[in-house]
Design a protein around this motif. Structure first.
Motif, PDB file in Angstrom:
ATOM      1  N   GLY A  13       1.049  -1.257   0.105  1.00 21.06           N
ATOM      2  CA  GLY A  13      -0.003  -0.338  -0.156  1.00 21.06           C
ATOM      3  C   GLY A  13       0.931   1.298   0.183  1.00 21.06           C
ATOM      4  O   GLY A  13       1.093   2.284  -0.576  1.00 21.06           O
ATOM      5  N   HIS A  48      -7.751   4.859   1.923  1.00 23.30           N
ATOM      6  CA  HIS A  48      -7.388   4.324   1.027  1.00 23.30           C
ATOM      7  C   HIS A  48      -6.779   2.804   0.982  1.00 23.30           C
ATOM      8  O   HIS A  48      -6.846   2.031   0.032  1.00 23.30           O
ATOM      9  N   GLU A  49      -6.213   2.041   2.345  1.00 20.68           N
ATOM     10  CA  GLU A  49      -5.563   0.981   1.888  1.00 20.68           C
ATOM     11  C   GLU A  49      -6.873  -0.140   1.620  1.00 20.68           C
ATOM     12  O   GLU A  49      -6.629  -1.094   0.764  1.00 20.68           O
ATOM     13  N   HIS A  82      -7.871  -0.498  -1.863  1.00 19.60           N
ATOM     14  CA  HIS A  82      -6.947  -1.303  -2.827  1.00 19.60           C
ATOM     15  C   HIS A  82      -7.585  -2.571  -2.820  1.00 19.60           C
ATOM     16  O   HIS A  82      -8.295  -2.676  -3.582  1.00 19.60           O
ATOM     17  N   GLU A  96      -2.598   2.942  -7.298  1.00 19.85           N
ATOM     18  CA  GLU A  96      -2.776   3.551  -6.169  1.00 19.85           C
ATOM     19  C   GLU A  96      -3.611   4.533  -6.373  1.00 19.85           C
ATOM     20  O   GLU A  96      -4.177   5.698  -5.016  1.00 19.85           O
ATOM     21  N   HIS A 118       4.897   5.332  -5.860  1.00 19.53           N
ATOM     22  CA  HIS A 118       4.026   6.068  -5.786  1.00 19.53           C
ATOM     23  C   HIS A 118       3.742   7.369  -7.212  1.00 19.53           C
ATOM     24  O   HIS A 118       4.393   7.986  -7.152  1.00 19.53           O
TER      25      HIS A 118
HETATM   26 ZN    ZN Z   1      -1.236   2.511  -1.904  1.00 20.57          ZN
END
Ligand code: ZN
Length: 217
Positions: free
Chosen positions: A20, A132-133, A136, A149, A186
């Motif tokens: 991540g 955000h995680e 994924h 991302e 990223h």
């Molecule tokens: Zn990420």
């Protein structure tokens, strides 16, 4: 799967977009040494340098960290009910999402997300990292790391608006802590923040852009 099982499986998840790496603290921002979380390479898999003791425990639904409760709020906001196991870590200065042994997992360093809140000057910082995680897992893991991302960022924007964050609060953490330019893993904060805003704007309009998904239909 217990934490030990997870750790044993880290070597086995190399073919997935394991890392991540939502945010990385600028060196100046943290007094402690910042260790890069992601020793991940497509050809080598996970690096062997990392200590394996960093996971403290699997978080039950009422863990005192509050992480599972935040995760649950995000599920409700997005009207999803995925089976994701939550593990807590220490001294990793990061959070990440992975799939190991067929299980969806997020790992969160609580001290890290608390530091994110302090630096971003908003408690939405930690929630954005966790969203955000989860993003994924919602989006599926693209082989294109930058796209993976941005997909996750989009879902974090969706979640934060639905949870009540302002548009500015939703991107505060990434603007304070994200990188100026693209890194290997990223995109720059100047690409990430607009993607979070796009998710936020779509949530206002109550629509979802499935181009930010690999396999979520
Ligand atoms: Zn990420």
């Amino acid at each position: 799967m217990n934490a030990e099982g997870l750790l044993n499986r880290r070597q086995a998840c190399w073919h997935l977009a394991c890392c991540g790496g939502a945010l990385a603290l600028p060196t100046s921002a943290a007094s402690q040494k910042v260790t890069p979380f992601c020793e991940f390479s497509v050809t080598r898999g996970w690096g062997a340098k990392r200590k394996t003791e960093y996971i403290t425990h699997r978080a039950g639904p009422k863990d005192k960290s509050g992480v599972p409760q935040v995760v649950n709020s995000i599920y409700q906001a997005l009207s999803i009910k995925p089976q994701i196991e939550i593990f807590l870590a220490e001294k990793e200065n990061n959070a990440f999402a992975t799939v190991a042994g067929g299980k969806r997992i997020i790992v969160v360093d609580v001290e890290f997300v608390e530091t994110v809140n302090k630096l971003a000057k908003t408690n939405w910082g930690a929630i954005q990292v966790i969203a955000h995680e989860l993003g994924h897992h919602v989006a599926g893991f693209s082989a294109d790391r930058h796209k993976a991302e941005l997909n996750a960022d989009y879902w974090s924007g969706q979640a934060l608006q639905r949870l009540g964050a302002s548009r500015a609060a939703a991107t505060k953490a990434i603007m304070v802590l994200g990188s100026e330019g693209d890194t290997e893993s990223h995109p720059s904060k100047h690409r990430r923040a607009p993607t979070i805003e796009r998710g936020w704007d779509d949530a206002v309009a109550n629509k979802i852009d499935y181009s930010f998904c690999e396999d979520c239909r």
